[in-house]
Structures are given as C-alpha cells and as structure tokens.
Design a protein around this motif. Structure first.
Motif, PDB file in Angstrom:
ATOM      1  N   ASP A  54      -2.322   9.655  62.009  1.00 33.35           N
ATOM      2  CA  ASP A  54      -1.511  10.456  61.094  1.00 33.35           C
ATOM      3  C   ASP A  54      -1.606   9.879  59.686  1.00 33.35           C
ATOM      4  O   ASP A  54      -1.859   8.682  59.505  1.00 33.35           O
ATOM      5  CB  ASP A  54      -0.034  10.442  61.518  1.00 33.35           C
ATOM      6  N   ARG A  55      -1.364  10.730  58.684  1.00 30.40           N
ATOM      7  CA  ARG A  55      -1.325  10.266  57.295  1.00 30.40           C
ATOM      8  C   ARG A  55      -0.069   9.426  57.094  1.00 30.40           C
ATOM      9  O   ARG A  55       0.996   9.776  57.593  1.00 30.40           O
ATOM     10  CB  ARG A  55      -1.311  11.451  56.337  1.00 30.40           C
ATOM     11  N   LEU A  56      -0.204   8.345  56.338  1.00 33.80           N
ATOM     12  CA  LEU A  56       0.936   7.476  56.055  1.00 33.80           C
ATOM     13  C   LEU A  56       1.673   7.889  54.790  1.00 33.80           C
ATOM     14  O   LEU A  56       2.852   7.583  54.631  1.00 33.80           O
ATOM     15  CB  LEU A  56       0.475   6.022  55.935  1.00 33.80           C
ATOM     16  N   THR A  57       0.991   8.561  53.880  1.00 33.87           N
ATOM     17  CA  THR A  57       1.593   9.009  52.625  1.00 33.87           C
ATOM     18  C   THR A  57       1.120  10.428  52.329  1.00 33.87           C
ATOM     19  O   THR A  57       0.045  10.831  52.781  1.00 33.87           O
ATOM     20  CB  THR A  57       1.182   8.103  51.443  1.00 33.87           C
ATOM     21  N   PRO A  58       1.895  11.176  51.545  1.00 30.39           N
ATOM     22  CA  PRO A  58       1.466  12.547  51.238  1.00 30.39           C
ATOM     23  C   PRO A  58       0.265  12.601  50.293  1.00 30.39           C
ATOM     24  O   PRO A  58      -0.528  13.522  50.368  1.00 30.39           O
ATOM     25  CB  PRO A  58       2.703  13.182  50.605  1.00 30.39           C
ATOM     26  N   LEU A  59       0.128  11.627  49.404  1.00 29.68           N
ATOM     27  CA  LEU A  59      -0.966  11.623  48.435  1.00 29.68           C
ATOM     28  C   LEU A  59      -1.972  10.532  48.766  1.00 29.68           C
ATOM     29  O   LEU A  59      -1.619   9.492  49.307  1.00 29.68           O
ATOM     30  CB  LEU A  59      -0.438  11.396  47.012  1.00 29.68           C
ATOM     31  N   ASN A  60      -3.222  10.762  48.382  1.00 27.42           N
ATOM     32  CA  ASN A  60      -4.256   9.755  48.577  1.00 27.42           C
ATOM     33  C   ASN A  60      -5.262   9.878  47.428  1.00 27.42           C
ATOM     34  O   ASN A  60      -6.357  10.378  47.599  1.00 27.42           O
ATOM     35  CB  ASN A  60      -4.943   9.935  49.930  1.00 27.42           C
ATOM     36  N   LYS A  61      -4.862   9.434  46.254  1.00 31.66           N
ATOM     37  CA  LYS A  61      -5.707   9.536  45.070  1.00 31.66           C
ATOM     38  C   LYS A  61      -6.846   8.527  45.139  1.00 31.66           C
ATOM     39  O   LYS A  61      -6.724   7.475  45.770  1.00 31.66           O
ATOM     40  CB  LYS A  61      -4.884   9.270  43.814  1.00 31.66           C
ATOM     41  N   ASP A  62      -7.951   8.843  44.465  1.00 31.64           N
ATOM     42  CA  ASP A  62      -9.095   7.923  44.427  1.00 31.64           C
ATOM     43  C   ASP A  62      -8.763   6.632  43.694  1.00 31.64           C
ATOM     44  O   ASP A  62      -9.082   5.550  44.155  1.00 31.64           O
ATOM     45  CB  ASP A  62     -10.306   8.591  43.767  1.00 31.64           C
ATOM     46  N   ARG A  63      -8.158   6.750  42.516  1.00 31.38           N
ATOM     47  CA  ARG A  63      -7.813   5.579  41.718  1.00 31.38           C
ATOM     48  C   ARG A  63      -6.318   5.317  41.855  1.00 31.38           C
ATOM     49  O   ARG A  63      -5.502   6.025  41.293  1.00 31.38           O
ATOM     50  CB  ARG A  63      -8.169   5.795  40.240  1.00 31.38           C
ATOM     51  N   ARG A  64      -5.975   4.321  42.623  1.00 33.56           N
ATOM     52  CA  ARG A  64      -4.573   3.984  42.858  1.00 33.56           C
ATOM     53  C   ARG A  64      -4.488   2.523  43.260  1.00 33.56           C
ATOM     54  O   ARG A  64      -5.501   1.880  43.509  1.00 33.56           O
ATOM     55  CB  ARG A  64      -3.982   4.857  43.954  1.00 33.56           C
ATOM     56  N   ARG A  65      -3.290   2.011  43.330  1.00 28.98           N
ATOM     57  CA  ARG A  65      -3.091   0.657  43.824  1.00 28.98           C
ATOM     58  C   ARG A  65      -3.143   0.692  45.340  1.00 28.98           C
ATOM     59  O   ARG A  65      -2.217   1.127  45.993  1.00 28.98           O
ATOM     60  CB  ARG A  65      -1.742   0.107  43.374  1.00 28.98           C
ATOM     61  N   VAL A  66      -4.247   0.235  45.893  1.00 27.68           N
ATOM     62  CA  VAL A  66      -4.414   0.213  47.346  1.00 27.68           C
ATOM     63  C   VAL A  66      -3.622  -0.943  47.933  1.00 27.68           C
ATOM     64  O   VAL A  66      -3.023  -0.841  48.991  1.00 27.68           O
ATOM     65  CB  VAL A  66      -5.914   0.067  47.710  1.00 27.68           C
ATOM     66  N   GLY A  67      -3.632  -2.047  47.238  1.00 27.60           N
ATOM     67  CA  GLY A  67      -2.951  -3.243  47.702  1.00 27.60           C
ATOM     68  C   GLY A  67      -3.230  -4.395  46.764  1.00 27.60           C
ATOM     69  O   GLY A  67      -3.803  -4.216  45.685  1.00 27.60           O
ATOM     70  N   TYR A  68      -2.840  -5.561  47.188  1.00 30.53           N
ATOM     71  CA  TYR A  68      -3.013  -6.765  46.389  1.00 30.53           C
ATOM     72  C   TYR A  68      -3.742  -7.811  47.223  1.00 30.53           C
ATOM     73  O   TYR A  68      -3.375  -8.056  48.372  1.00 30.53           O
ATOM     74  CB  TYR A  68      -1.653  -7.326  45.965  1.00 30.53           C
ATOM     75  N   ASP A  69      -4.747  -8.405  46.643  1.00 29.20           N
ATOM     76  CA  ASP A  69      -5.470  -9.504  47.277  1.00 29.20           C
ATOM     77  C   ASP A  69      -4.829 -10.784  46.768  1.00 29.20           C
ATOM     78  O   ASP A  69      -4.980 -11.146  45.603  1.00 29.20           O
ATOM     79  CB  ASP A  69      -6.954  -9.433  46.892  1.00 29.20           C
ATOM     80  N   ILE A  70      -4.062 -11.439  47.624  1.00 32.20           N
ATOM     81  CA  ILE A  70      -3.379 -12.676  47.262  1.00 32.20           C
ATOM     82  C   ILE A  70      -4.154 -13.825  47.900  1.00 32.20           C
ATOM     83  O   ILE A  70      -4.203 -13.940  49.123  1.00 32.20           O
ATOM     84  CB  ILE A  70      -1.920 -12.683  47.752  1.00 32.20           C
ATOM     85  N   THR A  71      -4.756 -14.641  47.061  1.00 34.66           N
ATOM     86  CA  THR A  71      -5.562 -15.758  47.550  1.00 34.66           C
ATOM     87  C   THR A  71      -4.852 -17.063  47.210  1.00 34.66           C
ATOM     88  O   THR A  71      -4.457 -17.268  46.065  1.00 34.66           O
ATOM     89  CB  THR A  71      -6.952 -15.745  46.887  1.00 34.66           C
ATOM     90  N   THR A  72      -4.680 -17.902  48.199  1.00 31.72           N
ATOM     91  CA  THR A  72      -4.085 -19.222  47.956  1.00 31.72           C
ATOM     92  C   THR A  72      -5.124 -20.286  48.291  1.00 31.72           C
ATOM     93  O   THR A  72      -5.745 -20.253  49.357  1.00 31.72           O
ATOM     94  CB  THR A  72      -2.823 -19.439  48.806  1.00 31.72           C
ATOM     95  N   LEU A  73      -5.307 -21.175  47.350  1.00 35.32           N
ATOM     96  CA  LEU A  73      -6.244 -22.284  47.536  1.00 35.32           C
ATOM     97  C   LEU A  73      -5.512 -23.590  47.282  1.00 35.32           C
ATOM     98  O   LEU A  73      -4.806 -23.715  46.281  1.00 35.32           O
ATOM     99  CB  LEU A  73      -7.408 -22.180  46.544  1.00 35.32           C
ATOM    100  N   PRO A  74      -5.686 -24.558  48.146  1.00 31.86           N
ATOM    101  CA  PRO A  74      -5.059 -25.859  47.885  1.00 31.86           C
ATOM    102  C   PRO A  74      -5.844 -26.585  46.792  1.00 31.86           C
ATOM    103  O   PRO A  74      -6.993 -26.250  46.517  1.00 31.86           O
ATOM    104  CB  PRO A  74      -5.195 -26.577  49.227  1.00 31.86           C
TER     105      PRO A  74
END
Length: 163
Positions: A67-87
């Motif tokens: 099923d769709r999770l959201t009503p809209l699915n634009k090409d250019r949008r915030r898909v998510g965030y890549d959070i990288t942690t390095l010691p």
C-alpha cells in the motif's frame, strides 16, 4: 563525528543503497546484515533490510502490504536523512590494537541511544492554505549499516538512513 546528509531523490537513495551500503559486507567477504529500527518500522513489520524493501520504502510503498504510505510521491523531495557517525581516529586505533570489543559495543550502544532520541524528536509537517505547522509523531523508521571501511584501519562506522 556526525555527518547528516539530506537525501532528496528516491532513485538516488535506492541506487546508493544498492551500489554502496548493501555491498559493504561483500568488501570484507562477510555477510553483514542490516536491520530496520524504530516504532514505525515495528508497526510496519519491517526487519532485515534488502534492496527491494529499501527501494519500496523510499518510494513511499509499504514493503509488506504494497500500500502507499503517503498520498504524494514527488520526484524531488526529502526522502530521508543519511546520518553517519564516525569515531575519532584515536578510538579506531585503540579498538583495533587492543581488540577491545567492549569499546566497540559502547560506540554502537551510544548510537542506538542517539537514535532513540532522534526518534523522540521526529515531527511531520502539515500545511493548510494559510499556515505551516508541525505535528509531533515521535515515530521513525531507520536502517542501520555497520561498516568498517571508512579508513585504512578497520573501525566501527555506523550509517543510518532515517525515513
């Protein structure tokens, strides 16, 4: 060090996962598995990350029900965030030369606690014709990828994709 990068394309996020993140385990001839975490991942019934379910998620499709999770699915949008942690390098050197699994486990546990706090702060943007406001959801879904390939000396490196 923490580095946060906004992923602005579902296609780019899926391609990055397929070409980079999912192949890190093959680099060391190991089968390093990654898993979904967070309240949203739990409610969607997500467990192990693979190319197909990751691609579906970044395209706003529930990998379990399709099923769709959201009503809209634009090409250019915030898909998510890549959070990288390095010691820091000193951590990597100490963990490598002392073969200190407790130190590595502490780093991973600190990352887990950080993500619980990140999830607590998640909000959803809701707009009307005249206003923009945010609703606290405090639910998230993220995939964690544990690597040891950021430097010539193996060390613990954790990348997370928050959706």
């Amino acid at each position: 060090m923490i580095r946060i990068t906004v992923s602005t394309s579902a296609a780019a996020a899926a391609a990055y996962h397929k070409s980079s993140l999912s192949k890190q385990g093959e680099y060391y001839k190991a089968k390093i598995k990654s898993y979904y975490h967070g309240k949203l991942a739990q409610s969607l019934g997500l467990h192990e990350v693979n190319d197909d379910n990751f691609s579906e998620l970044v395209n706003h499709i529930n990998p379990v029900t399709k099923d769709r999770l959201t009503p809209l699915n634009k090409d250019r949008r915030r898909v998510g965030y890549d959070i990288t942690t390095l010691p820091p390098k000193s951590f990597s050197i100490l963990a490598e030369f002392r073969n200190d699994q407790d130190l590595i486990n502490a780093f991973r546990e600190a990352n887990d606690l950080m993500m619980v706090e990140v999830e607590r702060l998640i909000v959803a943007q809701k707009n009307s014709q005249t206003e923009r406001f945010f609703e606290e959801t405090m639910t998230g879904c993220w995939a964690s990828f544990h690597h040891t390939v950021g430097r010539p000396v193996e060390h613990d490196y954790i990348g997370k994709i928050v959706m």
